[in-house]
Motif scaffolding. Structure first.
Motif: not given
Length: 302
Positions: A231-238, A258-260
């Motif tokens: 599995e891969i995680e995207s960059a965190e969203y603001d 929310t962020s993170g």
């Protein structure tokens, strides 16, 4: 002469079956029926074996001690195989001729690609797989460079069952705008904070097995090098950041509450991405419902 009861003297009587003999006969009847049933199944299996080997010109008695007969049998087998290969290519061509490709180009097809393609396609015997190869050829003629030889080599090793598993993955895959690489969204990851310890735990991922894509299916796709192994995680969203994904024919718009927060997904490989374009897609409603429910915990979904 037919023997009847009149031929027995009064002193001699027909032997009577004892109760024990009757029970024995009755007990043996199911066994006899089972044996007969097994014999029928064995004969059917034998006929299937003979039928399959006949397709490649082999029979139990084809290799005669006579050199002339043996040579004739081998030549006949070669002719059967060559005829079947030609039939396979003809089927692929007929399918390609009926595929409509809107985008055209003046670029010429690479001769090396074509002859490699034809060598591999002549050994594709399954009609569903022939359909896939026909589509590949039609797309490549219209847009040369769409499919690499590496993709063809991998595709040649796939069976119809493998293609069915891949089709299930395609039906739950999404792409972002202007992104050619599909991904299977499975949930999200959120940075843990003090407040999260006080809140009711929520599921962060869906169970793909519940929507038709089992764990063995995922392993098969990974072994076939159609999706990456982890599995891969995207960059965190603001907070307030928006992203739109398209799953089959439905857009899923996500706005982070929310962020993170990061999305978790399985990513298609380059080969998987090329084949993705060919597969006929149909929406998996159970998947769409599940992924929206899970992502709705941290995103506004529309």
């Amino acid at each position: 002469m037919k023997i009847t009861s009149q031929h027995f003297s009064p002193e001699v009587k027909k032997p009577q079956e004892t109760e024990e003999q009757t029970v024995k006969v009755t007990a043996e009847s199911p066994a006899a029926e089972k044996a007969a049933s097994n014999a029928v199944k064995t004969d059917a299996s034998r006929q299937r074996m003979l039928s399959w080997f006949a397709r490649v010109g082999i029979s139990p008695s084809m290799m005669s001690p006579d050199p002339k007969k043996q040579k004739h049998a081998l030549e006949r087998r070669k002719q059967i195989l060559e005829t079947q290969k030609a039939s396979n290519l003809q089927a692929v061509l007929n399918i390609a001729l009926n595929v409509t490709i809107n985008e055209q180009t003046s670029d010429n097809l690479d001769p090396d690609w074509f002859f490699a393609f034809s060598t591999m396609a002549e050994e594709i015997y399954s009609p569903p797989m022939q359909e896939l190869w026909g589509k590949i050829f039609a797309v490549e003629v219209a847009r040369p460079g769409s499919f690499s030889l590496r993709t063809l080599q991998l595709l040649k090793t796939l069976t119809h069952r493998d293609a069915q598993v891949f089709n299930k993955a395609v039906n739950v895959a999404s792409r972002r705008n202007n992104d050619a690489v599909p991904r299977i969204l499975v949930g999200y990851h959120k940075r843990k904070g003090l407040l999260s310890l006080l809140r009711r735990p929520v599921p962060e991922q869906i169970n793909l097995a519940n929507v038709g894509l089992s764990y063995p299916d995922l392993l098969s796709l990974q072994e076939m090098k159609l999706i990456y192994t982890s599995e891969i995680e995207s960059a965190e969203y603001d907070e307030g950041q928006q992203v739109t994904w398209r799953c089959v024919n439905e857009n899923i718009s996500l706005t982070s509450k929310t962020s993170g927060v990061a999305l978790v997904y399985y990513k298609f490989t380059s080969v998987g991405s090329e084949l993705y374009k060919l597969v006929t897609k149909s929406p998996n409603e159970a998947y769409l419902t599940s992924i929206k429910s899970v992502l709705g915990e941290v995103f506004n979904v529309s």
